[in-house]
Design an enzyme around this catalytic site. Sequence first.
Site, PDB file in Angstrom:
ATOM      1  N   THR A  20       1.743   7.352   3.928  1.00  0.00           N
ATOM      2  CA  THR A  20       3.127   7.837   3.693  1.00  0.00           C
ATOM      3  C   THR A  20       3.031   9.040   3.236  1.00  0.00           C
ATOM      4  OG1 THR A  20       3.130   5.404   2.959  1.00  0.00           O
ATOM      5  CG2 THR A  20       4.751   6.995   2.219  1.00  0.00           C
ATOM      6  N   THR A 100      -2.050   4.112   0.811  1.00  0.00           N
ATOM      7  CA  THR A 100      -2.684   3.757  -0.220  1.00  0.00           C
ATOM      8  C   THR A 100      -3.095   2.075   0.080  1.00  0.00           C
ATOM      9  OG1 THR A 100      -0.143   2.805  -0.107  1.00  0.00           O
ATOM     10  CG2 THR A 100      -1.109   4.887  -1.354  1.00  0.00           C
ATOM     11  N   ASP A 101      -2.737   1.348   1.180  1.00  0.00           N
ATOM     12  CA  ASP A 101      -2.135  -0.259   0.972  1.00  0.00           C
ATOM     13  C   ASP A 101      -4.713   0.190   1.431  1.00  0.00           C
ATOM     14  OD1 ASP A 101       0.026  -0.689   3.955  1.00  0.00           O
ATOM     15  OD2 ASP A 101      -0.004  -0.022   1.442  1.00  0.00           O
TER      16      ASP A 101
HETATM   17  N1  DAS Z   1       1.571   3.299   5.109  1.00  0.00           N
HETATM   18  C1  DAS Z   1       0.743   2.514   4.066  1.00  0.00           C
HETATM   19  C2  DAS Z   1      -0.645   3.057   4.546  1.00  0.00           C
HETATM   20  O1  DAS Z   1      -0.407   4.113   5.332  1.00  0.00           O
HETATM   21  C3  DAS Z   1       1.559   2.399   2.321  1.00  0.00           C
HETATM   22  C4  DAS Z   1       1.459   3.860   2.094  1.00  0.00           C
HETATM   23  O2  DAS Z   1       1.001   5.200   2.794  1.00  0.00           O
HETATM   24  O3  DAS Z   1       1.300   3.969   1.131  1.00  0.00           O
HETATM   25  O4  DAS Z   1      -1.684   2.868   3.400  1.00  0.00           O
END
Ligand code: DAS
Length: 331
Positions: A20, A100-101
């Site tokens: 993200t 973040t996932d």
């Molecule tokens: N798009 C998701 C990821 O790549 C969420 C993020 O990046 O925060 O994990």
Amino acid sequence: MREQNDMTKARLHLLACGGTIAGLASSPLDFFGYTAGAAPVAAVLAKLPEIEALADWQVEDFCQLGSENAGPELWLQIARRCADVLQDETVDGLVITSGTDTMEELAYFLHLLLKTDKPVVLTGAMRPLSAYGTDGPVNLYNAAAVAANPESRGKGVLLVMNDTILSARQAAKQDSFRLHTFGGGEFGPLGYVAAGQVQFAAAPWHRHTQATEFHLADIHKLPQVEIFYMSGGADARLLPTMADLGAAGVVLAGFGNGTFSDAVGEQLRLLMSRGVVCAVTSRTQSGFVVSHLPGLLPAADLSPQKARVLLLLALACGKTPADMERYFALY
Ligand code: DAS
């Protein structure tokens, strides 16, 4: 090695892995309908030119995906690239941007594998680069400040999000969409960083990085390890199916202190008789587990997803179940 009072600029390598933080949407109010990793990381750096004053940078766009699509094969490629970068004596530290996932799993994977005491700091964002109030540029600035700080040496892989410094072992994404999503569980953060001002208050107490017994050179093939999540009446027949599909290891996210239904217990016995290595942790958010079955390895207070990372690396490095029981207590 940069000493505590070294006032020269750090030389940092930035390894961008999508997410993200580099996401773009058509509207600044669209926080969710973005394409992860759509922008080069240079576009994130450009939002905050003051970051140039923190370090001399080497910038590398390594991959551009949403981390929901990342897994052990990519983590291994990233680990190998990190090891190469860290061997370069001109590099003082490494900053990794990621989605973040699965960031906590990547961070722990690197925490267990990278034989270094140089700072390695992961960061990301909860709002895309195109959004009002995107948190990415400041998160990246703070991650750079931590990576450039000699106090960060020897603390293993760190995760910096929302002004908070977390150990890779404790870091967990705990909220689905808000900025203050990463926490350190019941033991909390290692410190804080506000607009680049770094303040440590604790240090990791499990083994990591320099003290690791896992070696990248020992990994030639990654085993399949799956998680079985206990819920009332969960169908135990899914367990043999995991083995049929090739799982060499299974992590049970048990109830409470690692308990499970009689039916699941029976299937776990059968799995272990087939040579599948089984570990147990808890679906609760804190506390250690005990093992309720001979051969079922207790995974301390690790989350199911982190117990899977540790079991996967232990199997990949050819460790014995006796080693693994020790590792769950040490790492
Ligand atoms: N798009 C998701 C990821 O790549 C969420 C993020 O990046 O925060 O994990």
